[in-house]
Design a protein around this motif. Sequence first.
Motif, PDB file in Angstrom:
ATOM      1  N   THR A 235      20.143  -0.271  36.426  1.00  9.14           N
ATOM      2  CA  THR A 235      21.656   0.195  36.742  1.00  9.14           C
ATOM      3  C   THR A 235      22.315   1.521  35.647  1.00  9.14           C
ATOM      4  N   GLU A 257      21.474  -2.169  46.513  1.00 11.72           N
ATOM      5  CA  GLU A 257      22.174  -3.067  45.476  1.00 11.72           C
ATOM      6  C   GLU A 257      22.900  -3.258  45.633  1.00 11.72           C
ATOM      7  N   GLU A 261      28.792  -2.553  41.696  1.00 14.96           N
ATOM      8  CA  GLU A 261      28.228  -1.014  41.334  1.00 14.96           C
ATOM      9  C   GLU A 261      28.596   0.295  41.749  1.00 14.96           C
ATOM     10  N   ASP A 325      18.731   4.168  43.347  1.00 20.53           N
ATOM     11  CA  ASP A 325      18.827   2.505  42.607  1.00 20.53           C
ATOM     12  C   ASP A 325      19.495   1.328  43.731  1.00 20.53           C
TER      13      ASP A 325
HETATM   14 MG    MG Z   1      20.162  -2.952  38.803  1.00 23.38          MG
END
Ligand code: MG
Length: 587
Positions: A235, A257, A261, A325
């Motif tokens: 990430t 994810e 984030e 991601d």
């Molecule tokens: Mg990650």
Amino acid sequence: MKVGKIIKVSGPLVVAEGMDEANVYDVVQVSDRKLIGEIIEMRGDRASIQVYEETTGIGPGEPVYTTGEPLSVELGPGLIESMFDGIQRPLNAIMELVGDFLEKGVVVPSLNREKLWKFTPTVKVGDEVSQGDVIGTVQETTVVLHKIMVPAGISGTVKEIREGEFTVVDTVCVLESGEELMMMQKWPVRKQRGYESKINPDEPLVTGQRVIDTFFPITKGGTAAVPGPFGSGKTVVQHQLAKWADSEIVVYVGCGERGNEMTDVLLEFPEIKDPKTGESLMKRTVLIANTSNMPVAAREASIYTGITIAEYFRDMGYSVAIMADSTSRWAEALREMSGRLEEMPGDEGYPAYLGSRAAEFYERAGKVNCYGSDNRIGALTIIGAVSPPGGDISEPVSQATLRIVKVFWGLDASLAYRRHFPAINWMNSYSLYQSKVDGWMNQNVHENFADNRIKAMSLLQEESSLQEIVRLVGRDSLSETDQLKLEASKSIREDFLQQNAFHEVDTYASLDKQNLMLDLVLHFYDEGLRALKNGIYLSDLINLEIRDKIARAKYLDESDIGKIADIKTELTKIMDDLIAEGGILNA
Ligand SMILES: [Mg+2]
Ligand SMILES: Nc1ncnc2c1ncn2[C@@H]1O[C@H](COP(=O)(O)OP(=O)(O)O)[C@@H](O)[C@H]1O
């Protein structure tokens, strides 16, 4: 349109009968709550529907309405600085990411219908236009000039062209045929957008990350995979590229994810200034978030939503980069749907078509001659994170990806554990663009760029075999020259490859800085060899104070990189003195 009837609900999969008028990939509305779904399989009048919202509370007997249209995105002004979910519904507050994000079945248009955009025409009455021609522009943000293009399949003579402030659905241009053009167009996400022709990607996408740009470069229009176990830095690599890569547009897809984030992205990006434009990074960024707390099926769609938006900006002639991601979460969503469809499972339960789907996605990257009469060139770079369970890349998603992508940045758990970041393993990573980029670097950065890289890489390779000997018989058994090699490689690793993403200065290094830094590190090795030949002891070299300056060169501001050359000169002088002194002693 005929109304179908639900006969089975299994998680995100709904099966309905009486759907003979519908087609595969049509969007449907499920139950009177109008949950959005997409038909992924048709058998007779039975449709298997992938539903993009929670299906709890939905049951057999409820209606299904076909829209007769494929899953599409809206393309036009208002994309930049926005955050959307996997099927392009706007997510406007950070809260929505971590909490309840959208009411079920809420129909919100992807692009704002009220906002007025200043449209400046670039064609006049009587002009002939066809697909891809730019009929006008909108300054969407301070850095992005949005080009309004004639959609695919439309051509004709301009009968009327307007100027002023319009919404995305107002008519801005009328053709002789009566066809009315607005600023917004739609595109089915599973279909690649067209272009004139592909061009070989040869120019590097400069990321400011030393291990990437110098050792394993990616091109504008290239493809890369970042596989690595949990916590190895996938990430962070994706965020670093989204922040610093010299692409004009960034599409960041957070796929399956953690939601926090994406919150980090939302909080950080507006604060960071693009080194090229001096403007906030959000002014060129589109975010797609389908995080782990959101419905699994929309995760599957999210990467297509992202890539279609990215292609649209490529078509304007921009260099676009998309980060996904993680593509493993996309593949897992694919596996889950395939399981519920009771398809024949392939390797580790993934469907047999995993490889072809992954290939179709990465094939949408490339540098292209765009449609349109003004010879625009656009590039779309894809960087996909892969999360192999336990970091073992022999698993199907890693393998399927590695067969397609041209750059492999292998993140290594043991490097991350030793806090060597970015934990890209220089022994097994590769870039198939290397030879092309070498030429570009030698021409645009420094004529010795490629030579230095080759030299550094061979030192690192020698280090690895020397370490084997050290393990077996100890360091003292090595010649002084070999010990110097170990010192030099350590310096390459620590002073050059290691780069702290969270350090204000170190987070980004220009190509000039990268070149000067590597040149300095290698100069220590060359000068060390010269000193050894002149009878200087290795211990005197290892303990030189100037090595501290070499180590700290990474923290020199871009405006101060001239000092790196000064350190090099100073190093030569110190060696000259040492040799002169040593010569006296030896006499
Ligand atoms: Mg990650
Ligand atoms: N370039 C870097 N510089 C400093 N720390 C890093 C770097 N890359 C990774 N890290 C550290 O590793 C941690 C895990 O990274 P992350 O990208 O979240 O891993 P992954 O996505 O592979 O699970 C980060 O929170 C950070 O502390």
